[in-house]
Design a protein around this motif. Structure first.
Motif, PDB file in Angstrom:
ATOM      1  N   VAL A 190       0.822  -1.216   0.000  1.00 51.37           N
ATOM      2  CA  VAL A 190       0.000   0.000   0.000  1.00 51.37           C
ATOM      3  C   VAL A 190       0.859   1.270   0.000  1.00 51.37           C
ATOM      4  N   ASP A 191       1.882   1.322   0.844  1.00 56.02           N
ATOM      5  CA  ASP A 191       2.752   2.502   0.885  1.00 56.02           C
ATOM      6  C   ASP A 191       3.467   2.705  -0.451  1.00 56.02           C
ATOM      7  N   ALA A 192       3.965   1.604  -1.023  1.00 61.09           N
ATOM      8  CA  ALA A 192       4.658   1.684  -2.309  1.00 61.09           C
ATOM      9  C   ALA A 192       3.703   2.177  -3.397  1.00 61.09           C
ATOM     10  N   PHE A 193       2.459   1.735  -3.347  1.00 63.62           N
ATOM     11  CA  PHE A 193       1.440   2.161  -4.306  1.00 63.62           C
ATOM     12  C   PHE A 193       1.218   3.672  -4.213  1.00 63.62           C
ATOM     13  N   ALA A 194       1.070   4.186  -2.992  1.00 61.96           N
ATOM     14  CA  ALA A 194       0.852   5.624  -2.799  1.00 61.96           C
ATOM     15  C   ALA A 194       2.033   6.442  -3.307  1.00 61.96           C
ATOM     16  N   VAL A 195       3.235   5.993  -2.998  1.00 62.08           N
ATOM     17  CA  VAL A 195       4.441   6.706  -3.437  1.00 62.08           C
ATOM     18  C   VAL A 195       4.560   6.657  -4.957  1.00 62.08           C
ATOM     19  N   SER A 196       4.197   5.522  -5.563  1.00 58.16           N
ATOM     20  CA  SER A 196       4.307   5.399  -7.022  1.00 58.16           C
ATOM     21  C   SER A 196       3.345   6.340  -7.744  1.00 58.16           C
ATOM     22  N   ILE A 197       2.193   6.602  -7.164  1.00 57.38           N
ATOM     23  CA  ILE A 197       1.263   7.582  -7.747  1.00 57.38           C
ATOM     24  C   ILE A 197       1.944   8.954  -7.765  1.00 57.38           C
ATOM     25  N   CYS A 198       2.576   9.300  -6.645  1.00 51.94           N
ATOM     26  CA  CYS A 198       3.307  10.577  -6.561  1.00 51.94           C
ATOM     27  C   CYS A 198       4.410  10.641  -7.618  1.00 51.94           C
ATOM     28  N   ASP A 199       5.142   9.536  -7.793  1.00 52.68           N
ATOM     29  CA  ASP A 199       6.218   9.509  -8.787  1.00 52.68           C
ATOM     30  C   ASP A 199       5.671   9.718 -10.194  1.00 52.68           C
ATOM     31  N   GLY A 200       4.597   8.997 -10.517  1.00 58.15           N
ATOM     32  CA  GLY A 200       3.988   9.144 -11.837  1.00 58.15           C
ATOM     33  C   GLY A 200       3.501  10.560 -12.077  1.00 58.15           C
ATOM     34  N   PHE A 201       3.002  11.188 -11.018  1.00 55.95           N
ATOM     35  CA  PHE A 201       2.480  12.552 -11.082  1.00 55.95           C
ATOM     36  C   PHE A 201       3.603  13.559 -11.279  1.00 55.95           C
ATOM     37  N   CYS A 202       4.700  13.369 -10.558  1.00 57.96           N
ATOM     38  CA  CYS A 202       5.750  14.395 -10.497  1.00 57.96           C
ATOM     39  C   CYS A 202       6.842  14.250 -11.548  1.00 57.96           C
ATOM     40  N   TYR A 203       7.235  13.028 -11.879  1.00 54.37           N
ATOM     41  CA  TYR A 203       8.302  12.844 -12.865  1.00 54.37           C
ATOM     42  C   TYR A 203       7.731  13.050 -14.262  1.00 54.37           C
ATOM     43  N   LYS A 204       8.240  14.030 -14.950  1.00 50.00           N
ATOM     44  CA  LYS A 204       7.719  14.346 -16.282  1.00 50.00           C
ATOM     45  C   LYS A 204       8.584  13.712 -17.364  1.00 50.00           C
ATOM     46  N   ASP A 205       7.935  13.448 -18.501  1.00 47.39           N
ATOM     47  CA  ASP A 205       8.612  12.882 -19.671  1.00 47.39           C
ATOM     48  C   ASP A 205       9.383  11.610 -19.332  1.00 47.39           C
ATOM     49  N   MET A 206       8.728  10.718 -18.585  1.00 44.74           N
ATOM     50  CA  MET A 206       9.363   9.450 -18.232  1.00 44.74           C
ATOM     51  C   MET A 206       9.518   8.567 -19.470  1.00 44.74           C
ATOM     52  N   LYS A 207      10.674   7.986 -19.603  1.00 47.14           N
ATOM     53  CA  LYS A 207      10.900   7.008 -20.668  1.00 47.14           C
ATOM     54  C   LYS A 207      10.330   5.667 -20.199  1.00 47.14           C
ATOM     55  N   LYS A 208      10.176   4.740 -21.152  1.00 48.93           N
ATOM     56  CA  LYS A 208       9.588   3.435 -20.817  1.00 48.93           C
ATOM     57  C   LYS A 208      10.383   2.724 -19.721  1.00 48.93           C
ATOM     58  N   TRP A 209      11.721   2.748 -19.853  1.00 45.03           N
ATOM     59  CA  TRP A 209      12.541   2.050 -18.859  1.00 45.03           C
ATOM     60  C   TRP A 209      12.365   2.687 -17.487  1.00 45.03           C
ATOM     61  N   GLN A 210      12.187   4.004 -17.423  1.00 43.97           N
ATOM     62  CA  GLN A 210      11.992   4.683 -16.140  1.00 43.97           C
ATOM     63  C   GLN A 210      10.635   4.321 -15.537  1.00 43.97           C
ATOM     64  N   PHE A 211       9.618   4.233 -16.417  1.00 43.97           N
ATOM     65  CA  PHE A 211       8.273   3.853 -15.979  1.00 43.97           C
ATOM     66  C   PHE A 211       8.322   2.492 -15.282  1.00 43.97           C
ATOM     67  N   PHE A 212       9.080   1.544 -15.848  1.00 44.39           N
ATOM     68  CA  PHE A 212       9.147   0.193 -15.273  1.00 44.39           C
ATOM     69  C   PHE A 212      10.235   0.045 -14.209  1.00 44.39           C
ATOM     70  N   PHE A 213      11.192   0.948 -14.194  1.00 40.73           N
ATOM     71  CA  PHE A 213      12.241   0.912 -13.170  1.00 40.73           C
ATOM     72  C   PHE A 213      11.629   1.075 -11.774  1.00 40.73           C
TER      73      PHE A 213
END
Length: 194
Positions: free
Chosen positions: A15-38
């Motif tokens: 659950v904590d990892a899920f919440a943090v990952s939403i923040c990452d997806g929201f904040c990191y812009k122009d993510m490449k595919k490898w970064q998305f899955f990293f």
């Protein structure tokens, strides 16, 4: 305990990892595919490795380790969240002055810190894996895979939401920082009460 218990444990750890990952997806812009899955790979591995360590270290050192895990997780999340809030304030100031906003760039180090910080509580869970009638390799694989899946979904949600609020990136960064600090406080309180 059985597979259902293990799946419930894995979901509660993720659950904590899920919440943090939403923040990452929201904040990191122009993510490449490898970064998305990293991000999900790091979070999944951390959630699998920590209980494995707990399983093998067992009761030998666990009393000493668990008394500090809540402080370590809180400290890491406070640092990461505090930096995000500081960045949000800088972005807001830039907006007010009409300057172009600096995009939050993907950071491998930050993702690794987040992965460790959100998985530290799984260290203590490793002791309870002795009570499962499931092989340890299967247990940690299930925990890692469930975390991976939830984090992929979290990053996806964050990216979609981030695309809708491009102009208000500083709000996303501020909210992300506050969420990380809130998760850290939750872990700290649970550690002090438990």
């Amino acid at each position: 305990m059985d597979y259902l218990s293990l799946i419930l444990i894995a979901l509660s750890l993720a659950v904590d990892a899920f919440a943090v990952s939403i923040c990452d997806g929201f904040c990191y812009k122009d993510m490449k595919k490898w970064q998305f899955f990293f991000i999900p790979v790091v979070f999944g591995l951390c959630q699998a490795i920590m209980p494995l360590i707990g399983y093998f270290v067992g009761s030998l050192f666990m009393g000493k380790i668990t008394s500090y895990t809540c402080y370590i997780a809180f400290g890491l999340l406070l640092i990461i969240g505090g930096k995000m809030i500081f960045d949000a304030i800088k972005e807001y100031s830039a907006c007010k002055k009409g300057k172009e906003i600096e995009v939050k760039n993907f950071s491998i180090g930050e993702v690794l810190l987040q992965g460790v910080a959100t998985a530290i509580d799984a260290l203590a869970v490793g002791i309870t894996l002795h009570t499962l009638a499931i092989h340890i390799a299967v247990s940690v694989t299930i925990i890692g895979v469930i975390t991976f899946g939830l984090v992929v979904f979290g990053v996806f949600i964050g990216k979609k939401a981030g695309a809708m609020f491009k102009e208000k990136l500083w709000i996303a960064t501020l909210c992300g920082g506050m969420v990380l600090i809130a998760i850290g406080v939750k872990i700290l309180i649970e550690g002090l009460i438990g």
